[in-house]
Design an enzyme around this catalytic site. Structure first.
Site, PDB file in Angstrom:
ATOM      1  N   LYS A   1       1.545  -1.281 -10.141  1.00  0.00           N
ATOM      2  CA  LYS A   1       1.650  -1.617  -8.721  1.00  0.00           C
ATOM      3  C   LYS A   1       2.132  -3.055  -8.608  1.00  0.00           C
ATOM      4  CE  LYS A   1      -0.942  -1.502  -4.370  1.00  0.00           C
ATOM      5  NZ  LYS A   1      -2.243  -1.169  -3.724  1.00  0.00           N
TER       6      LYS A   1
ATOM      7  N   ASP B   1     -10.270   3.140   3.378  1.00  0.00           N
ATOM      8  CA  ASP B   1      -8.956   3.751   3.606  1.00  0.00           C
ATOM      9  C   ASP B   1      -8.813   5.068   2.839  1.00  0.00           C
ATOM     10  OD1 ASP B   1      -6.428   3.925   4.720  1.00  0.00           O
ATOM     11  OD2 ASP B   1      -5.466   2.804   3.098  1.00  0.00           O
TER      12      ASP B   1
ATOM     13  N   VAL C   1       4.385   1.445  -6.218  1.00  0.00           N
ATOM     14  CA  VAL C   1       3.739   1.924  -7.444  1.00  0.00           C
ATOM     15  C   VAL C   1       4.790   2.695  -8.226  1.00  0.00           C
ATOM     16  CG1 VAL C   1       1.887   3.296  -8.447  1.00  0.00           C
ATOM     17  CG2 VAL C   1       1.501   2.081  -6.299  1.00  0.00           C
TER      18      VAL C   1
ATOM     19  N   LEU D   1       6.447   6.096  -7.703  1.00  0.00           N
ATOM     20  CA  LEU D   1       5.407   7.059  -7.345  1.00  0.00           C
ATOM     21  C   LEU D   1       5.001   6.960  -5.890  1.00  0.00           C
ATOM     22  CD1 LEU D   1       3.158   6.633 -10.520  1.00  0.00           C
ATOM     23  CD2 LEU D   1       4.840   8.426 -10.079  1.00  0.00           C
TER      24      LEU D   1
END
Length: 745
Positions: A44, A144, A29, A21
Site C-alpha cells: 500500500k 470503516d 494497493v 488490487l
C-alpha cells in the site's frame, strides 16, 4: 501496468508489480511478486500529498497493523529492502496478499443477487466476528467495515475472511471519543454519520449491515436511497426492526424478520434475526446488547457463538425431494433422531436408510452427531440422504419449488411493463429461482450418487462373499476327492487282509456310511446356481454404471441459468430513470428451466429405482450365500472329522495287529523250544476259517486232552511243531508287509 509514484523502473530489484488490487481515499494497493522465489505481497503506497493530519493517520495505520496478529485480520510484514522507500514522505505498508479478492466482488456476482449460500454466510459471521472481537479486545475500533475491506484467502481449500484497511481505525487508548470521520456512508453507524461521539458499537452496525447484505443480497434499510434520505425515515424505527423497504405507494414497510428469498435454513433464521436486532439497533447504547456477566462479553457475541455452535443435520428425503433439518441436542442417539424423522416424514424407523454423501450407512451404535461434520456448516455444504427401504420404485419428479410473489407476477403476464428499478429486484429473484431449480437437481443427483456408492459397497461385499464361497467350495471338493480315494483304498486293503487278518463288521459298516455321507456332501458344494445369480447382478450393476443417466444431466439447466444471469446483467447496466421493460425473455427461461428439470428428474428417478431394485436383489441374495457358505463349512468340518475318526480306527487296527503278531511269535517260540505231552494240549487250532475281530483277539484255546490222543500223535509232534512255526512266521510277515504308507499321505 502503471507503477506507483516514486518507484522508478527497475527500482524494485527482484520484485515486480503485477497488478493494482485497489484504490482508496489516499493510497493504492498493488500486488508485487518476487521473480525467483514466487513470493507475493500487497504493498500500500500513498498516491497523494497528505496533510499533516492524514499523514499521521497513515503512519498510525502502519503502527496498528504491525502490532496485530490474528487469523482474521490481514497481517503486516516487512517491506522488502528493494522497495523500502518513502513516497510523498510516508512509508509503504506491506501486507500478506489474499488471492480471493474482496467481499464486494463476491456479492456483485449475479448468482449472488439474492444473497450468499448459508455456508458462506456462517463462515463470514465466524471469521469477521472473531476479527472484530480481537480488535475490540485490543482496544481498536475499525470504524470503516464494509465489503470492500473484507478480503478472502484460500487456506487448504477453506475460504478465510480477513479484515483490511485500518486507515480509519481508532485506538481507544488515544481518547475514548472522536468526532471526526471520513468513511463509507452506506455502512456507517448513525452516530458516525451524524458526527456524534461513538464507541466500539459502531463496528456492530457496520458488521450487521454487511451480514444482512450477505443474506438478502442488499442492505437492510431502503438500500436504493442515499444515506441522507433513508436516515430520516429509519431513525425512529422499532429496536427490533431489521429491514425496511418502500412499497409502490411510497410507504415504508418495516419488518423484524429477514426478507425472502434467502438461503438460510429455517432453524438458523430466528436466532439470526435476534442477532441482527442487536446489531442494527439505532441506539448505540443498546446496540450489541448488555455485557454477559459470566462470559464477560456483549450479548451479540454470545448469541453469535450460539448460532455458530448449533448442530444442525440437513436430510434430503429422496422420496419427496424435500430437505428437512433437525437441531441435534448433545448426545442424541441415532434412534432418537430416526423417531423424529418418522414423525416428520411418515417413514418408520425400520424402513429408514440414512446414507452419507459417500454412500456409507449411518452407524446405529453411534450418536446422531455423526450426521454433522466438525467445522462444516450450512445445508449447501453437507447433506444426509434418506431412503425408504420398503420402496424400490421412486416415482418422481415432484412439484418444483414454489415461485416468489414477484416472479409469479411476471410469469402470469410476461408482457407487463415494469420500471427498471423494480424489474431489477424481480429479475434478481428470477435468477435465484432458476439457480435454485438447478441446485435442487444437483442435490437429488448427489442423493442418487450416494445410492450408487451404497450399491457398489453392497456389491463389493457380495463379491467378497462370492470369492469366499468359491474358495470354500473348492476346498471342500478337494477334501472330498481325497476322502473318497483314501476310503476306497482303505476298503480295498481291508478286504484283502480280512480273510487271514483282522476284521470288524461294525467298523466296515461305519466306513461305508462315511462314504455315503461324502457323496451327499458333494452336492452341498455345488454353488453354480448362486454364481450365476451373482454374475447376473454384476452385469446389471455394470450396465447401471455405464448408463448416461448415472451421470449429471444438468447441462441444459446450467445453460439456462447462464442465460438468466446474462439477462440480469444487461438489465443492471440499463439506465433506471423513467425506463420500463417487460419480462418476456426471462419468463421463457423460467418455463424452459422448469421443463428441463422435469425431464432430468424423470430420468434420475427412473435410474434411481433401478439402483435400488438391484440393491434389493443383493440384499435378498446375501442370506442365501451365507447359508450356502455355512453348509459348506459344516460339510467341510464333518468330512475332516470322518477322516480323523477313520485314521484313529486304522491306528487302533494296527495296534491290535501288532499285539496279535507279538502274541503268536511268543507261542511259536515256546513250541519250538520244548514240546511235551503237557504243553501240546495248549496248541491253537489251525483252522483257516477262524474269525478274528477287533473285539476278540485269538488266544490259545483249551483243546480236548486225552492220554490216548497224545500217545497216538507223539511220533508226529516234531512234524506238527515245524508246521506251526512256519505258519506263525508266515502270518507275521504278511501283517508287516501290508502297505500302510497311505496313512502318512
Amino acid at each position: 501496468m502503471e507503477r506507483p509514484p516514486g518507484l522508478r523502473p527497475g527500482a524494485g530489484g527482484p520484485w515486480e508489480m503485477r497488478e493494482r488490487l485497489g484504490t482508496g481515499g489516499f493510497g493504492n494497493v498493488c500486488l508485487y511478486q518476487h521473480r525467483e522465489l514466487d513470493l507475493k505481497i500487497a504493498i500500500k503506497s500513498c498516491r497523494l500529498e497528505l496533510s499533516t493530519k492524514n499523514r499521521e493517520r497513515w503512519c498510525h495505520e502502519i503502527q496498528i497493523m504491525k502490532k496485530l496478529n490474528h487469523a482474521n485480520v490481514v497481517k503486516a510484514c516487512d517491506v522488502p529492502e528493494e522497495l523500502n522507500i518513502l513516497i510523498h514522505d510516508v512509508p509503504l505498508l506491506a501486507m500478506e496478499y489474499c488471492s480471493g479478492g474482496d467481499l464486494r466482488k463476491l456479492l456483485n456476482k449475479p448468482e449472488n443477487c439474492c444473497g450468499l449460500k448459508e455456508s458462506q454466510i456462517l463462515s463470514l459471521l465466524s471469521d469477521i466476528g472473531s476479527g472484530i472481537r480481537y480488535l475490540h479486545e485490543n482496544k481498536i475500533i475499525h470504524r470503516d467495515l464494509k465489503p470492500e475491506n473484507i478480503v478472502l484467502q484460500d487456506v487448504g481449500g477453506k475460504i478465510i475472511h480477513k479484515i483490511i484497511d485500518l486507515g480509519y481505525a481508532k485506538d481507544v487508548d488515544q481518547g475514548s471519543l472522536c468526532t471526526s470521520f471520513v468513511g463509507t456512508l452506506q455502512y456507517l453507524a448513525p452516530e458516525l454519520f451524524e458526527n456524534k461521539p461513538y464507541t466500539a458499537t459502531v463496528d456492530y452496525w457496520s458488521f450487521g449491515t454487511m451480514v444482512f447484505e450477505c443474506i438478502a443480497g442488499y442492505r437492510p434499510f431502503l438500500h436504493h436511497l442515499q444515506p441522507f434520505t433513508w436516515h430520516e425515515k429509519i431513525k425512529k424505527k422499532d429496536p427490533k426492526c431489521i429491514f425496511a423497504c418502500e412499497e409502490m405507494s411510497g410507504e415504508v414497510r418495516f419488518s423484524s424478520h429477514l426478507p425472502q428469498p434467502n438461503s438460510l435454513c429455517s432453524l438458523v433464521v430466528e436466532p439470526m434475526e435476534n442477532w441482527l436486532q442487536l446489531m442494527l439497533n439505532w441506539d448505540p447504547q443498546q446496540r450489541g446488547g448488555p455485557v454477559d456477566l459470566t462470559l464477560k462479553q456483549p450479548r451479540c457475541f454470545v448469541l453469535m457463538d450460539h448460532i455458530l455452535n448449533l448442530k444442525i443435520v440437513h436430510i434430503l428425503n429422496m422420496t419427496s425431494a424435500k430437505i428437512i433439518s433437525f437441531l441435534l441436542p448433545p448426545d442424541e442417539s441415532l434412534h432418537s433422531l430416526q423417531s423424529r424423522i418418522e414423525r416428520e416424514t411418515g417413514i418408520n424407523t425400520g424402513s429408514q436408510e440414512l446414507l452419507s454423501e459417500t454412500g456409507i450407512s449411518l452407524d446405529p451404535r453411534k450418536p446422531a452427531s455423526q450426521c454433522v461434520l466438525d467445522g462444516v456448516r450450512g445445508c449447501d455444504s453437507y447433506m444426509v440422504y434418506l431412503f425408504d427401504k420398503s420402496k424400490t420404485v421412486y416415482e418422481g419428479p415432484f412439484a418444483s419449488r414454489s415461485l416468489s410473489d414477484c416472479v409469479n407476477y411476471i410469469v402470469q403476464d410476461s408482457k407487463i411493463q415494469l420500471p427498471i428499478i423494480q424489474l431489477r429486484k424481480v429479475w434478481a429473484e428470477a435468477v435465484h429461482y432458476v439457480s435454485g431449480l438447478k441446485e435442487d437437481y444437483s442435490r437429488l443427483f448427489q442423493g442418487q450418487r450416494a445410492a450408487m456408492l451404497s450399491l457398489l459397497r453392497y456389491n463389493a461385499n457380495l463379491t467378497k462373499m462370492k470369492n469366499t464361497l468359491i474358495s470354500a467350495s473348492q476346498q471342500l471338493k478337494a477334501k472330498l476327492e481325497f476322502f473318497h480315494k483314501s476310503i476306497q483304498l482303505d476298503l480295498e486293503r481291508y478286504s484283502e487282509q480280512m480273510t487271514y487278518g483282522i476284521s470288524s463288521e461294525k467298523m466296515l459298516k461305519a466306513w461305508k456310511e462315511m462314504e455315503e455321507k461324502a457323496i451327499h456332501y458333494a452336492e452341498v458344494g455345488v454353488i453354480g446356481y448362486l454364481e450365476d445369480q451373482i454374475m447376473s447382478l454384476h452385469a446389471e450393476i455394470m450396465e447401471l454404471q455405464k448408463s448416461p443417466y448415472g451421470r449429471r444431466q444438468g447441462d441444459l439447466m446450467e445453460s439456462l441459468e447462464q442465460r438468466a444471469i446474462d439477462l440480469y446483467k444487461q438489465l443492471k447496466h440499463r439506465p433506471s430513470d423513467h425506463s420500463y421493460s417487460d419480462s418476456t425473455e426471462m419468463v421463457k427461461i423460467i418455463v424452459h428451466t422448469v421443463q428441463s428439470q422435469d425431464r432430468v428428474l424423470k430420468e434420475l428417478f427412473g435410474h434411481l429405482s433401478k439402483l435400488l431394485g438391484c440393491k434389493q436383489k443383493i440384499i435378498d441374495l446375501l442370506p442365501k450365500v451365507e447359508v450356502a457358505l455355512s453348509n459348506i463349512k459344516e460339510a467341510d468340518n464333518t468330512v475332516m472329522f470322518m477322516q480323523g475318526k477313520r485314521q484313529k480306527e486304522i491306528w487302533h487296527l494296527l495296534k491290535i495287529a501288532c499285539t496279535q503278531s507279538s502274541a503268536r511269535s511268543l507261542v511259536g517260540s515256546s513250541l519250538e523250544g520244548a514240546v511235551t505231552p503237557q504243553t501240546s494240549a495248549w496248541l491253537p487250532p489251525t483252522s483257516a476259517e477262524h474269525d478274528h475281530s477287533l473285539s476278540c483277539v485269538v488266544t490259545p484255546q483249551d483243546g480236548e486232552t486225552s492220554a490216548q490222543m497224545i500217545e497216538e500223535n507223539l511220533n508226529c509232534l516234531g512234524h506238527l511243531s515245524t508246521i506251526i512255526h512256519e505258519a506263525n512266521e508266515e502270518q507275521g510277515n504278511s501283517m508287516m508287509n501290508l502297505d500302510w504308507s497311505w496313512l502318512t499321505e
